[in-house]
Design a protein around this motif. Structure first.
Motif, mmCIF file in Angstrom:
data_model
loop_
_atom_site.group_PDB
_atom_site.id
_atom_site.type_symbol
_atom_site.label_atom_id
_atom_site.label_comp_id
_atom_site.label_asym_id
_atom_site.label_seq_id
_atom_site.Cartn_x
_atom_site.Cartn_y
_atom_site.Cartn_z
ATOM 1 N N GLU A 2 0.808 -1.221 0.000
ATOM 2 C CA GLU A 2 0.000 0.000 0.000
ATOM 3 C C GLU A 2 0.845 1.277 0.000
ATOM 4 N N THR A 21 -5.770 3.948 -10.141
ATOM 5 C CA THR A 21 -6.381 3.965 -8.809
ATOM 6 C C THR A 21 -5.943 2.691 -8.103
ATOM 7 N N HIS A 23 -6.725 -0.086 -4.975
ATOM 8 C CA HIS A 23 -7.760 -0.652 -4.096
ATOM 9 C C HIS A 23 -7.137 -1.797 -3.312
ATOM 10 N N SER A 24 -7.518 -1.958 -2.045
ATOM 11 C CA SER A 24 -6.930 -3.049 -1.270
ATOM 12 C C SER A 24 -7.960 -3.730 -0.391
ATOM 13 N N SER A 25 -7.701 -4.999 -0.147
ATOM 14 C CA SER A 25 -8.474 -5.786 0.807
ATOM 15 C C SER A 25 -7.457 -6.567 1.636
ATOM 16 N N CYS A 47 -10.550 -11.894 -0.201
ATOM 17 C CA CYS A 47 -10.008 -10.611 -0.671
ATOM 18 C C CYS A 47 -10.187 -10.464 -2.184
ATOM 19 N N GLU A 50 -13.780 -9.610 -2.914
ATOM 20 C CA GLU A 50 -14.106 -8.228 -2.583
ATOM 21 C C GLU A 50 -13.550 -7.259 -3.633
ATOM 22 N N LEU A 51 -12.305 -7.469 -4.038
ATOM 23 C CA LEU A 51 -11.691 -6.581 -5.023
ATOM 24 C C LEU A 51 -12.352 -6.709 -6.389
ATOM 25 N N ALA A 54 -15.006 -4.322 -7.523
ATOM 26 C CA ALA A 54 -14.602 -3.030 -8.088
ATOM 27 C C ALA A 54 -14.209 -3.158 -9.565
ATOM 28 N N VAL A 56 -11.522 -4.370 -10.982
ATOM 29 C CA VAL A 56 -10.162 -3.862 -11.192
ATOM 30 C C VAL A 56 -9.554 -4.524 -12.431
#
Length: 233
Positions: A2, A21, A23-25, A47, A50-51, A54, A56
């Motif tokens: 991160e 951009t 994004h993290s989990s 994880c 969840e990602l 978005a 990604v």
């Protein structure tokens, strides 16, 4: 993951048109032990799911030692499994693991023999060394900093690394891994380590960024990213 990977992508924005951009989990882990790493890896599917919400364009599994502690060659299992999780959520994306990226980054440099620095306790560092050797890359020397607390790994001063590198035997190596851990900061010391050793220097974060850019079919030149991110690979 991160800090240094976004920093590298930001540095790339100064010379290329693409914008990113981030994004993290998070997978939970406080102490870098084999038991906690196994629990952490078991959480990776959540994880990825969840990602993928978005949508990604690429995912990166940050913890190198979590992969390597699960058995030799495990990055070849983990990456496709997590990519399938995303695909099943109607959000297909390539998945890069820092473990696999480090292996591929070393190979891209044409390095057959390396020396490395890792923050882990000695038994975990030896596990990392054997994992890399199993991929056909010789590790001729290594230093284990033996930092068990994960927050202490993140707090390690990267400016200590140039002096640590001087303790490595690098005369007979093709490349130096300055940080075999995405968590341990190292980016600000890469150019100094290259000057000290006269060898290409890469890190887990640099290799992960490099493989992410490759997965996106983007130019791999990033200022301050060392030899691997010079744009030549």
């Amino acid at each position: 993951m991160e800090t240094e990977i976004p920093a590298l992508l930001k540095a790339r924005e100064a010379i290329e048109p693409e914008r990113f951009t981030f994004h993290s989990s998070r997978m939970r882990m406080k102490h870098v032990t084999k038991e906690e790493l196994a629990k952490m890896d078991a959480d990776s599917d959540r994880c990825a799911l969840e990602l993928s919400d978005a949508k990604v364009d690429v995912m990166g599994y940050a913890c190198l030692v979590a992969i390597m502690s699960m058995g030799k060659g495990y990055h070849c299992v983990s990456g496709p499994r997590l990519a399938q999780v995303a695909a099943d959520n109607d959000a297909p994306a390539p998945v890069v693991t820092s473990a696999g990226a480090l292996i591929e980054g070393i190979r891209a440099l044409g390095a057959k023999r390396i020396a490395l620095v890792a923050p882990y306790m000695k038994p975990l560092t030896e596990m990392v060394v054997e994992y890399i050797r199993n991929e056909g890359i010789e590790v001729s020397d290594y230093i284990a900093l033996e930092i068990q607390d994960n927050l202490a790994v993140a707090a390690h001063d990267p400016m200590n690394l140039p002096e640590i590198v001087k303790r490595l035997k690098t005369d007979d190596v093709d490349a130096v891994v300055l940080s075999a851990c995405v968590q341990m900061p190292s980016l600000s010391a890469v150019s100094m380590a290259e000057a000290i050793t006269g060898k290409p220097v890469l890190t887990a974060a640099i290799a992960t960024t490099w493989q992410m850019l490759k997965a996106l079919n983007l130019d791999t030149r990033v200022p301050g990213g060392g030899t691997l991110l010079s744009g030549a690979y």
